[in-house]
Design an enzyme around this catalytic site. Structure first.
Site, PDB file in Angstrom:
ATOM      1  N   ALA A  47       0.827  -1.212   0.000  1.00 31.26           N
ATOM      2  CA  ALA A  47       0.000   0.000   0.000  1.00 31.26           C
ATOM      3  C   ALA A  47       0.858   1.259   0.000  1.00 31.26           C
ATOM      4  O   ALA A  47       0.567   2.221  -0.723  1.00 31.26           O
ATOM      5  CB  ALA A  47      -0.951   0.005   1.204  1.00 31.26           C
ATOM      6  N   CYS A  48       1.928   1.257   0.773  1.00 25.24           N
ATOM      7  CA  CYS A  48       2.794   2.437   0.834  1.00 25.24           C
ATOM      8  C   CYS A  48       3.537   2.635  -0.482  1.00 25.24           C
ATOM      9  O   CYS A  48       3.742   3.774  -0.918  1.00 25.24           O
ATOM     10  CB  CYS A  48       3.757   2.333   2.007  1.00 25.24           C
ATOM     11  SG  CYS A  48       2.896   2.380   3.602  1.00 25.24           S
ATOM     12  N   ALA A  49       3.899   1.536  -1.145  1.00 23.34           N
ATOM     13  CA  ALA A  49       4.540   1.640  -2.459  1.00 23.34           C
ATOM     14  C   ALA A  49       3.558   2.207  -3.472  1.00 23.34           C
ATOM     15  O   ALA A  49       3.931   3.060  -4.296  1.00 23.34           O
ATOM     16  CB  ALA A  49       5.061   0.278  -2.902  1.00 23.34           C
TER      17      ALA A  49
END
Length: 157
Positions: A47-49
């Site tokens: 998700a952060c990527a």
């Protein structure tokens, strides 16, 4: 909205943190510029990527409108360097391992996941204006679609 959250018009909390290259980066470095500061939980997670790549892919639009983008997470600089290299991230990622900056922005607090309650990073985005005031404060944002929403909110589309 909880009263302990930052709101538009308040001074943005100042900070100095290490980037992925262990160089010191301060909010004061961007005085006189509009700055997007986004807090994300962990480098190199799916998700952060996705969120970081959305910022990367829209960086020219933000830059053309005068915005600098900064990502902040509790990761150490070494993890940030790996994340930046893996995803060809072209904006500063800052290390906040003791989460003092996240706390100052009220982006650290109670979270619930699978019935468990714990303290952690609340995915949040702030826009700081040229005078160092909070222009936009968004808490509990979604990783996917958030950059497009932010662009709309800022009139960049």
């Amino acid at each position: 909205m909880p009263e302990n959250r930052l709101v538009a018009g308040e001074p943005a909390p100042l900070f100095t943190l290490s980037d992925a290259n262990e160089q010191q980066v301060s909010l004061k470095d961007f005085a006189g510029r509009k700055t997007v500061i986004y807090f994300y939980p962990a480098a190199s997670t799916p998700a952060c990527a996705k969120q970081a790549c959305d910022f990367r892919d829209n960086l020219n639009t933000f830059a053309a409108a005068g915005y600098q983008v900064l990502g902040i997470s509790p990761d150490e600089p070494k993890a940030l360097a790996k994340f930046a290299a893996e995803d060809s991230l072209n904006f500063p990622l800052l290390a906040d391992p003791d989460h003092r900056v996240a706390e100052a922005y009220r982006a650290w607090g109670e979270k619930k996941n699978y019935g468990r309650t714990y303290q952690g990073l609340i995915r949040s985005t702030f826009v700081v204006d040229e005078k160092g005031l909070i222009e936009v404060a968004q808490y509990n944002v979604r990783a996917t679609g958030h950059v497009a929403k932010l662009r709309r909110d800022l009139g960049l589309d």
